[in-house]
Scaffold this motif. Structure first.
Motif, PDB file in Angstrom:
ATOM      1  N   UNK A 292      -0.109  52.501  72.781  1.00 42.47           N
ATOM      2  CA  UNK A 292      -0.002  51.488  73.966  1.00 42.47           C
ATOM      3  C   UNK A 292       1.036  50.415  73.226  1.00 42.47           C
ATOM      4  N   UNK A 293       1.907  50.169  74.184  1.00 44.55           N
ATOM      5  CA  UNK A 293       2.860  49.007  73.765  1.00 44.55           C
ATOM      6  C   UNK A 293       2.292  47.515  74.107  1.00 44.55           C
ATOM      7  N   UNK A 294       3.117  46.421  73.639  1.00 48.20           N
ATOM      8  CA  UNK A 294       2.676  45.195  73.537  1.00 48.20           C
ATOM      9  C   UNK A 294       2.032  45.098  75.066  1.00 48.20           C
ATOM     10  N   UNK A 295       3.000  45.253  76.160  1.00 48.24           N
ATOM     11  CA  UNK A 295       2.510  44.954  77.568  1.00 48.24           C
ATOM     12  C   UNK A 295       1.300  45.567  77.845  1.00 48.24           C
ATOM     13  N   UNK A 296       1.250  46.732  77.439  1.00 48.43           N
ATOM     14  CA  UNK A 296      -0.063  47.491  77.849  1.00 48.43           C
ATOM     15  C   UNK A 296      -1.399  46.864  77.240  1.00 48.43           C
ATOM     16  N   UNK A 297      -1.135  46.477  76.086  1.00 43.83           N
ATOM     17  CA  UNK A 297      -2.271  45.590  75.528  1.00 43.83           C
ATOM     18  C   UNK A 297      -2.697  44.534  76.146  1.00 43.83           C
ATOM     19  N   UNK A 298      -1.399  43.647  76.444  1.00 44.00           N
ATOM     20  CA  UNK A 298      -1.685  42.371  77.093  1.00 44.00           C
ATOM     21  C   UNK A 298      -2.442  42.641  78.228  1.00 44.00           C
ATOM     22  N   UNK A 299      -1.941  43.836  79.001  1.00 37.94           N
ATOM     23  CA  UNK A 299      -2.173  43.765  80.366  1.00 37.94           C
ATOM     24  C   UNK A 299      -3.799  43.983  80.434  1.00 37.94           C
ATOM     25  N   UNK A 300      -4.330  44.827  79.426  1.00 40.56           N
ATOM     26  CA  UNK A 300      -5.358  45.306  79.317  1.00 40.56           C
ATOM     27  C   UNK A 300      -6.414  44.189  79.166  1.00 40.56           C
ATOM     28  N   UNK A 301      -6.006  43.116  78.310  1.00 43.16           N
ATOM     29  CA  UNK A 301      -6.890  42.275  77.801  1.00 43.16           C
ATOM     30  C   UNK A 301      -6.956  41.333  78.938  1.00 43.16           C
ATOM     31  N   UNK A 302      -5.816  40.984  79.614  1.00 41.41           N
ATOM     32  CA  UNK A 302      -5.825  40.033  80.920  1.00 41.41           C
ATOM     33  C   UNK A 302      -6.751  40.481  82.049  1.00 41.41           C
ATOM     34  N   UNK A 303      -7.003  41.969  82.047  1.00 44.39           N
ATOM     35  CA  UNK A 303      -7.679  42.607  82.887  1.00 44.39           C
ATOM     36  C   UNK A 303      -8.975  42.313  82.658  1.00 44.39           C
ATOM     37  N   UNK A 304      -9.548  42.595  81.527  1.00 46.57           N
ATOM     38  CA  UNK A 304     -10.989  42.551  80.976  1.00 46.57           C
ATOM     39  C   UNK A 304     -10.690  42.414  79.423  1.00 46.57           C
ATOM     40  N   UNK A 305     -11.446  41.308  79.021  1.00 48.33           N
ATOM     41  CA  UNK A 305     -11.272  41.279  77.599  1.00 48.33           C
ATOM     42  C   UNK A 305     -12.200  42.340  76.668  1.00 48.33           C
ATOM     43  N   UNK A 306     -11.247  43.120  76.399  1.00 43.76           N
ATOM     44  CA  UNK A 306     -11.808  44.047  75.485  1.00 43.76           C
ATOM     45  C   UNK A 306     -11.921  43.934  73.786  1.00 43.76           C
ATOM     46  N   UNK A 307     -11.274  42.792  73.430  1.00 38.96           N
ATOM     47  CA  UNK A 307     -11.064  42.452  72.050  1.00 38.96           C
ATOM     48  C   UNK A 307      -9.830  43.145  71.285  1.00 38.96           C
TER      49      UNK A 307
END
Lengths: 460, 460
Positions: free
Chosen positions: B253-268
């Motif tokens: 996962x690249x930075x943008x994917x990580x960011x998108x996922x964390x903004x969507x629902x905080x998985x840590x």
């Protein structure tokens, strides 16, 4: 000079005279394969690059002259045996390893590269190409692709088809086509790569092969398990796979094979054993050790007597014994009718029982060995083709063997292909519809029917 | 009633009126797939067995009416989106697991069986079917066969093609053909099985599937490695494979994917990480432990921060984060142009660099994640199709992405197929000759061109 290819000399000169021979002795040597069948080609051409292959094929297509691509001639079913007056296109001059790309785990080779030669070059670098047909020290990768060659390691690693990522192919009209490429995944259009693998040189001439390669496993361990009862050996095969272990090889020899090998050259195999399993595991040192322990327990629990090869020398000796089966068998009788049926793995005991019955019914000696791990049994009827009466009985036994195989949801060929020797049986396994579709595919590639004609299908 | 299929009612009545619907709403629902494209079929038929499929297909062939086989409609490239007035043949009613044969490690299923449903039934018995497309809880095995579906586990276990041993297929004229069967090896005739796998429903309708299954690995371990530098993550991918370890998954996962996922629902997930690898290994408990240790060392040596999932709950949480990427991305922009290019594994850093350049050149947001282990990157251009100017720029970016991919010896599709959305690009990868051969194969199967027409090739 009555050769077909020179008939229309005025219209079209043969493209590569300097690479062409019509020498009788040479034509004889290139006219047979390991099936012992002999064809009568009109010329032999040895191209050295794709463009030359293309020129010869285009010429043959224009003249409507049959053309037969050929590797080392180690095929067992006559796939490389030419129809009368065909041009033999020998690819043994195209034998360069073009690329070994460690970073991307890809090798690119010409079709004339010897399988064992690639294996050596890769092993020097800690790399690994799994498919290992028995003839690996002289068979070519082009031939392996044409026949979709397997080998003992197929049980864990799969067959040639599973390693071919892409192909360069000269089509029957001389055009050059590329399929697949350098990626492990590809779903762009139809999978022509795998259609051509195993097509026995009937769809085109493979001139470049892109192969997937693997890292060489850290450790390999070899076990020899002998049994007083055939059924215990068969149960062991199922026991190992049920335990979730996929060994690198899981080879089987019946009593007659063991006896033949021991009579041929004393390797120290227990001549009174009813069956033997030759099992190899690989992986990291610890993983191989763990699997070896588990397999030894399974063998012991099923009354097997286990010995583990202690060093490289012992390993080699065991494999030498395994590879000696084929030459050893000729001590029994001069003619070997060699089939390579496959049944679903769990049905091996049933199939061996059927084979015993067929052997008794026709009073012919049948010797069985092979790749128990994937249900692939090499069934050898030992006979003498000069003893017509016995040879006829052997022929009838073959038909019964195929009937029994198909009854058990098996297939009449797992590795050797159809070629000439099995084409009259193909209708036992495939329906008329399936054969019609295959013929339509052949026609789509080769409307003039010049590419290795007379193979695979009866009346074609 | 202007539907094409009823035009010649007098001549030939529609074969299965009780299974046929022309209800507008239903036709709407069965007229699109995950590509969001929408077709206008004339009828929907839901056969329940092979004979019914054969009747409908034979009827369509006689009437020259296009017919479009369809599973769950989870395809990403419009493969199941019908051309105008086509008959939709929905296979979701043929959803029986016909056989799970543990002894021979084979499962036989109808095409409408949900992938995840088979997985569950197998796991209950300690068995395993590896292919795991992201949509596995609702996609069908028939669709998986049509598209040659992959998934994260492909890096170790291969794709759908590697598990299909045989197929029952209704040909475009209604005849029923069997290919392959119940054996792991088979070289009898052309490999039609693998030709049909990935053919996107253009060669026939698959009505029965014979699958190879495996024992369920004893242990699975999951590692999450995060990086401050993208290049370190890429080096880790090569480091792992060079060490001879083939993990079960090797996801990126690249930075943008990580960011998108964390903004969507905080998985840590660490939102400041430049890249992340999600690595799973499997095998015996000890082998998995050993591989985990080796991988952790490699990650650490390349400046990765490693955490190992301690229990099932932690594993599930990591995979939830991974699977959340797709929905999360829609928070960035309403339209996702989703490509699934593949490059040789070692060229991932170069490709990511190219993608960065393309993103800047066209001023569009590109988010990358996917199966780093086999070089398969899911490239997502986030845009808004109602913003015509931006959407046009995104379209130009797609062309540049494919150009860069092919320049790096890659392929424009590793898992999703060509369908409608990529057919205008197929000529970028395949030569005119290769496409001509593919079209000839299509014609050999389907001379009237009724089977899922308009897909895969431009102007066809």
């Amino acid at each position: 000079m009555a050769f077909n290819i020179f008939k229309k000399k005025e219209e079209s000169a043969f493209p590569l005279p300097e690479r062409t021979s019509t020498d009788k002795e040479e034509l004889f040597c290139y006219g047979f394969d390991a099936s012992s069948l002999q064809g009568e080609p009109s010329a032999l051409v040895k191209p050295v690059n794709t463009d030359e292959v293309s020129q010869v094929v285009a010429f043959a297509n224009k003249q409507r002259t049959p053309i037969v691509p050929r590797g080392a001639g180690t095929g067992m079913t006559g796939g490389a045996v030419p129809v009368k007056d065909a041009i033999i296109l020998s690819l043994d001059g195209m034998n360069r390893i073009l690329e070994i790309d460690e970073k991307n785990m890809i090798a690119v080779v010409e079709p004339g590269v010897i399988n064992g030669h690639l294996q050596e070059k890769l092993e020097e670098r800690g790399l690994f190409y799994p498919p290992d047909p028995a003839s690996m020290s002289f068979c070519t990768l082009g031939g392996n692709v044409a026949e979709n060659a397997g080998g003992p390691r197929a049980v864990k690693y799969g067959v040639t088809r599973d390693y071919v990522l892409g192909l360069e192919v000269v089509l029957p009209d001389g055009r050059v086509m590329m399929t697949g490429g350098k990626t492990y995944k590809n779903v762009v259009g139809y999978d022509l790569t795998r259609l051509i693998v195993g097509s026995e040189g009937t769809l085109g001439v493979v001139t470049k092969i892109f192969l997937k390669i693997l890292p060489l496993p850290e450790e390999t361990m070899t076990l020899l398990c002998t049994y007083s009862h055939l059924n215990d050996a068969a149960m062991t095969v199922n026991g190992i796979t049920s335990a979730g272990i996929i060994p690198r090889t899981l080879e089987f020899m019946d009593h007659e094979s063991i006896l033949a090998v021991e009579n041929y050259k004393s390797y120290g195999l227990p001549a009174d054993a009813e069956a033997l399993l030759l099992i190899e595991v690989d992986g990291s040192h610890n993983a191989a050790l763990e699997d070896t322990g588990k397999i030894a327990s399974i063998c012991n629990a099923l009354n097997g007597s286990v010995s583990i090869a202690e060093d490289m020398f012992a390993k080699q000796r065991i494999w030498e014994a395994r590879r000696a089966i084929s030459p050893a068998l000729y001590r029994i009788k001069p003619t070997k009718i060699n089939e390579d049926i496959v049944v679903p793995r769990g049905k091996i005991p049933e199939m061996l029982n059927e084979l015993k019955g067929i052997s008794e019914k026709y009073n012919v000696k049948i010797v069985n060995f092979g790749h128990a791990g994937d249900g692939n049994i090499h069934v050898n009827i030992m006979t003498d083709k000069h003893d017509k009466e016995e040879y006829d009985r052997a022929g009838k036994a073959v038909e019964d063997i195929f009937k029994a195989t198909i009854k058990l949801n098996g297939t009449i060929s797992g590795e050797h292909g159809i070629g000439l020797t099995k084409k009259q049986y193909i209708g036992m396994e495939l329906s008329a519809t399936t054969i019609e579709v295959m013929k339509a595919v052949k026609k789509a590639f080769d409307p003039n029917g010049i590419m290795n004609p007379g193979k695979m299908f009866p009346n074609f």
